[in-house]
Write a protein that holds these residues in place. Structure first.
Motif, PDB file in Angstrom:
ATOM      1  N   TYR A   1       1.730  17.456 -37.322  1.00 15.23           N
ATOM      2  CA  TYR A   1       0.615  18.380 -37.566  1.00 15.23           C
ATOM      3  C   TYR A   1       0.677  18.958 -38.975  1.00 15.23           C
ATOM      4  N   TYR A   2       1.844  19.480 -39.365  1.00 10.73           N
ATOM      5  CA  TYR A   2       1.922  20.139 -40.667  1.00 10.73           C
ATOM      6  C   TYR A   2       1.924  19.140 -41.822  1.00 10.73           C
TER       7      TYR A   2
ATOM      8  N   HIS B   1      -7.326  18.743 -34.608  1.00 11.38           N
ATOM      9  CA  HIS B   1      -7.653  19.363 -33.328  1.00 11.38           C
ATOM     10  C   HIS B   1      -6.824  18.760 -32.207  1.00 11.38           C
ATOM     11  N   PHE B   2      -6.710  17.437 -32.190  1.00 17.55           N
ATOM     12  CA  PHE B   2      -5.968  16.805 -31.096  1.00 17.55           C
ATOM     13  C   PHE B   2      -4.488  17.180 -31.135  1.00 17.55           C
TER      14      PHE B   2
ATOM     15  N   LYS C   1      -4.075  21.002 -30.562  1.00 21.85           N
ATOM     16  CA  LYS C   1      -4.331  21.359 -29.162  1.00 21.85           C
ATOM     17  C   LYS C   1      -3.162  20.916 -28.284  1.00 21.85           C
ATOM     18  N   SER C   2      -2.574  19.770 -28.578  1.00 28.86           N
ATOM     19  CA  SER C   2      -1.419  19.286 -27.807  1.00 28.86           C
ATOM     20  C   SER C   2      -0.239  20.243 -27.953  1.00 28.86           C
ATOM     21  N   ILE C   3      -0.024  20.751 -29.177  1.00 30.87           N
ATOM     22  CA  ILE C   3       1.053  21.725 -29.413  1.00 30.87           C
ATOM     23  C   ILE C   3       0.769  23.019 -28.657  1.00 30.87           C
ATOM     24  N   LEU C   4      -0.464  23.502 -28.742  1.00 34.37           N
ATOM     25  CA  LEU C   4      -0.828  24.739 -28.055  1.00 34.37           C
ATOM     26  C   LEU C   4      -0.627  24.624 -26.544  1.00 34.37           C
ATOM     27  N   ASP C   5      -0.985  23.479 -25.981  1.00 31.60           N
ATOM     28  CA  ASP C   5      -0.811  23.273 -24.538  1.00 31.60           C
ATOM     29  C   ASP C   5       0.665  23.340 -24.148  1.00 31.60           C
TER      30      ASP C   5
ATOM     31  N   HIS D   1     -15.644  15.134 -29.813  1.00 36.50           N
ATOM     32  CA  HIS D   1     -15.325  16.147 -28.813  1.00 36.50           C
ATOM     33  C   HIS D   1     -13.857  16.007 -28.410  1.00 36.50           C
ATOM     34  N   GLU D   2     -13.429  16.806 -27.441  1.00 31.19           N
ATOM     35  CA  GLU D   2     -12.006  16.871 -27.116  1.00 31.19           C
ATOM     36  C   GLU D   2     -11.444  15.529 -26.661  1.00 31.19           C
ATOM     37  N   ASN D   3     -12.210  14.758 -25.874  1.00 32.26           N
ATOM     38  CA  ASN D   3     -11.666  13.476 -25.408  1.00 32.26           C
ATOM     39  C   ASN D   3     -12.708  12.362 -25.431  1.00 32.26           C
ATOM     40  N   TYR D   4     -13.752  12.516 -26.250  1.00 34.63           N
ATOM     41  CA  TYR D   4     -14.715  11.433 -26.410  1.00 34.63           C
ATOM     42  C   TYR D   4     -15.501  11.623 -27.702  1.00 34.63           C
ATOM     43  N   LEU D   5     -16.159  10.543 -28.119  1.00 35.00           N
ATOM     44  CA  LEU D   5     -17.014  10.552 -29.295  1.00 35.00           C
ATOM     45  C   LEU D   5     -18.464  10.504 -28.839  1.00 35.00           C
ATOM     46  N   GLU D   6     -19.342  11.084 -29.634  1.00 31.64           N
ATOM     47  CA  GLU D   6     -20.759  11.112 -29.251  1.00 31.64           C
ATOM     48  C   GLU D   6     -21.634  10.713 -30.435  1.00 31.64           C
ATOM     49  N   PHE D   7     -22.524   9.764 -30.189  1.00 32.85           N
ATOM     50  CA  PHE D   7     -23.511   9.358 -31.181  1.00 32.85           C
ATOM     51  C   PHE D   7     -24.894   9.724 -30.657  1.00 32.85           C
ATOM     52  N   HIS D   8     -25.605  10.522 -31.436  1.00 35.08           N
ATOM     53  CA  HIS D   8     -26.975  10.865 -31.080  1.00 35.08           C
ATOM     54  C   HIS D   8     -27.900  10.087 -32.005  1.00 35.08           C
ATOM     55  N   ILE D   9     -28.705   9.187 -31.420  1.00 35.18           N
ATOM     56  CA  ILE D   9     -29.616   8.350 -32.189  1.00 35.18           C
ATOM     57  C   ILE D   9     -31.008   8.946 -32.114  1.00 35.18           C
TER      58      ILE D   9
END
Length: 426
Positions: free
Chosen positions: A151-152, A234-235, A238-242, A302-310
Motif C-alpha cells: 500500500y505505502y 482502495h482495494f 480496504k483489505s488492511i482496514l478490514d 466499484h468495490e468488487n466490479y467494474l461498470e461501463f455506462h454506454i
C-alpha cells in the motif's frame, strides 16, 4: 510462611534427620524455582499483552491514516473524472464562432479546476512510527505486513506521479503567462462582476484558449488516468482496514492473489486473470471508444466490479481490455496458446441487454471483422464460458492483444457490469 519453613528446617537438623532435610531442601529449591518461573511467565504474558496493545494501537492509527487517504483519493478521482468528461465540451466551446459570456465562464471554470488540481499526498505518520519503533518486525511473515508495504509503496508512487503532473501543469501555466494576450488577469477577474467588458477581450481570450500550452494541459487530463491508482489504493487499503477492524493479521487467499496481480510482470506469457473481482492487473489496460468518441462511455470502478455506462444514440461503442506495455509498443501482445477457454462474469442494470464479446490479435484491423460471440445479460450475475478455438477462430492466440472486448450496437445504450474475466487451461 518463611518462619514456618525455618522451624521445619530447625527441627530436622535437631533430630539429625539429614536425609529428610536434604529432601526437604531440594523440594524447597524446586518450589522457589517454580515460583520464579511462574513470576517470569506472568511477566512475559504481561509484557506480550502490553506489546500487543501497543502494536494494535499503531495499527489503529494507520487505519485512520488510510481512511483519510482513501477519501482523498476518491475526491481527486471525482475531480479528474469531471475534467475528463468535460474535455470534449471544452474543445467545442473554445472553437465556437459565437463565443458567449456563458461560454467564457464555462471554460474559465474548467481551467480553474485544472490548474488548481491538488496532488495525492498520503499520510504516512502511523506507518513511519510503526517502522521507527521496531514494531513492523513483529508483523514479519504476516499478510498485513505485505499489504502495508504494498500500500505505502503504491501510495508513494502515485504521489510521485501526481506531483510530476502538477509540475507539468505549473510549467505550462508559467509558459503561457509569458505571452501578452492583449488583456490582464485583472481584466478577467473583473469580468466576473462586469460582463459588459467581455466583448473587448473575447477574441484575444479565445485565441489564448487555442494556444499549444492549453492544448497540452487539457490533453493531459482528457482521460482519467487517476482511476486505476484509486482502484488499487482502495482495494489494498480496504483489505488492511478490514484486517485491523477484525483484529487479524492474515488475509484470505483471494485477497493476496488479487494483490499479487497488481505486481504482475510484463512477460510475453499471458496470465490467467484479466479482471478478478473488479481488479485489473498491472499488465492490462482499459480502452473505450465509440463512433462519437471515447468520452461517450463512462467507466467506473466499484468495490468488487467494474461498470461501463454506454450513452444512447450511438452506432457502436466498445470497452476493451488490452495488453499494456511499459515500452509503449504498438499493439503489444502476449501468448495465450496454453489456454482453452475464456470465462466472463457479467450482469446488466435491467437484464436483457445484448452485446458481443470480441478477441483481437495484434494483426487484426480495427474494422469490426474480429471474432465475436453474442451475449444477452441478466440482471443478476451470470457466468459465460466460451471455447477459444471454436468461438474465436480468427484470433491468433500466440499474439493476443485485446484480451476481451465488449461491443455494443444498441441505440438505447446500456450499463454493463463486469466482475471477472479469466482464461482457463481446461
Amino acid at each position: 510462611m518463611i518462619k514456618l519453613f525455618h522451624n521445619i528446617r530447625k527441627q530436622l537438623l535437631e533430630q539429625d534427620k539429614i536425609s529428610n532435610y536434604l529432601k526437604y531442601a531440594i523440594g524447597e529449591i524446586i518450589l522457589v524455582v517454580f515460583g520464579i518461573l511462574i513470576a517470569l511467565q506472568i511477566n512475559n504474558w504481561n509484557q506480550n499483552r502490553i506489546e500487543q496493545e501497543t502494536l494494535w494501537g499503531y495499527l489503529n492509527n494507520i487505519s485512520i491514516n488510510i481512511e483519510n487517504d482513501l477519501k482523498q483519493a476518491s475526491d481527486l478521482n471525482f475531480i479528474n473524472e469531471q475534467l475528463a468528461n468535460n474535455t470534449q465540451h471544452f474543445w467545442r466551446l473554445r472553437s465556437k464562432k459565437d463565443f458567449t459570456f456563458t461560454d467564457y465562464k464555462a471554460t474559465e471554470d474548467y481551467l480553474n479546476i485544472l490548474f488548481n488540481l491538488e496532488s495525492f499526498e498520503p499520510n504516512t505518520s502511523g506507518f513511519e512510527t510503526l517502522k521507527t519503533t521496531g514494531y513492523l518486525g513483529k508483523l514479519q511473515g504476516t499478510d498485513i505486513e505485505t499489504l502495508l508495504l504494498t500500500y505505502y509503496e503504491s501510495a508513494a508512487q502515485v504521489s510521485k506521479w501526481e506531483n510530476k503532473g502538477r509540475t507539468f501543469l505549473d510549467n505550462l501555466l508559467m509558459e503561457n503567462n509569458k505571452t501578452n494576450w492583449g488583456f490582464s488577469y485583472e481584466a478577467l477577474f473583473n469580468l466576473g462582476r462586469d460582463s459588459t467588458a467581455f466583448t473587448e477581450i473575447k477574441d484575444n481570450y479565445q485565441k489564448m484558449l487555442n494556444a499549444p500550452t492549453y492544448d497540452a494541459a487539457v490533453v493531459s487530463h482528457g482521460y482519467n488516468n487517476f482511476l486505476p491508482s484509486k482502484l488499487k489504493l482502495h482495494f489494498i487499503g480496504k483489505s488492511i482496514l478490514d484486517l485491523i477492524n477484525q483484529h487479524k493479521l492474515q488475509a484470505s487467499d483471494q485477497v493476496m492473489r488479487s494483490v499479487a496481480l497488481y505486481k504482475t510482470d510484463f512477460s510475453d506469457i499471458g496470465q490467467e486473470e484479466v479482471v478478478i473481482n473488479g481488479i485489473i492487473p498491472k499488465s492490462v489496460h482499459i480502452l473505450t471508444d465509440s463512433n462519437k468518441g471515447f468520452d461517450k462511455l463512462k467507466f467506473e470502478g466499484h468495490e468488487n466490479y467494474l461498470e461501463f455506462h454506454i450513452n444512447p444514440n450511438l452506432n457502436w461503442a466498445a470497452a476493451m481490455f488490452v495488453v499494456d506495455s511499459l515500452g509503449f509498443n504498438n499493439r503489444p501482445s502476449k501468448d495465450f496458446t496454453a489456454y482453452k477457454k475464456i470465462q466472463v462474469e457479467l450482469k446488466g442494470k435491467t437484464g436483457g441487454e445484448k452485446l458481443e464479446l470480441a478477441l483481437k490479435d495484434k494483426y487484426d484491423p480495427d474494422d469490426g471483422t474480429e471474432s465475436r460471440v453474442p451475449l444477452t445479460l441478466s440482471k443478476d450475475w451470470q457466468t459465460y464460458t466460451f471455447d477459444l478455438q471454436k468461438d474465436f477462430p480468427k484470433a491468433n492466440l500466440k499474439h493476443l492483444y485485446q484480451l476481451a472486448g465488449f461491443v455494443v450496437q444498441d441505440p438505447k445504450g446500456m450499463t454493463l457490469k463486469i466482475k471477472n474475466i479469466q482464461f482457463l487451461k481446461e
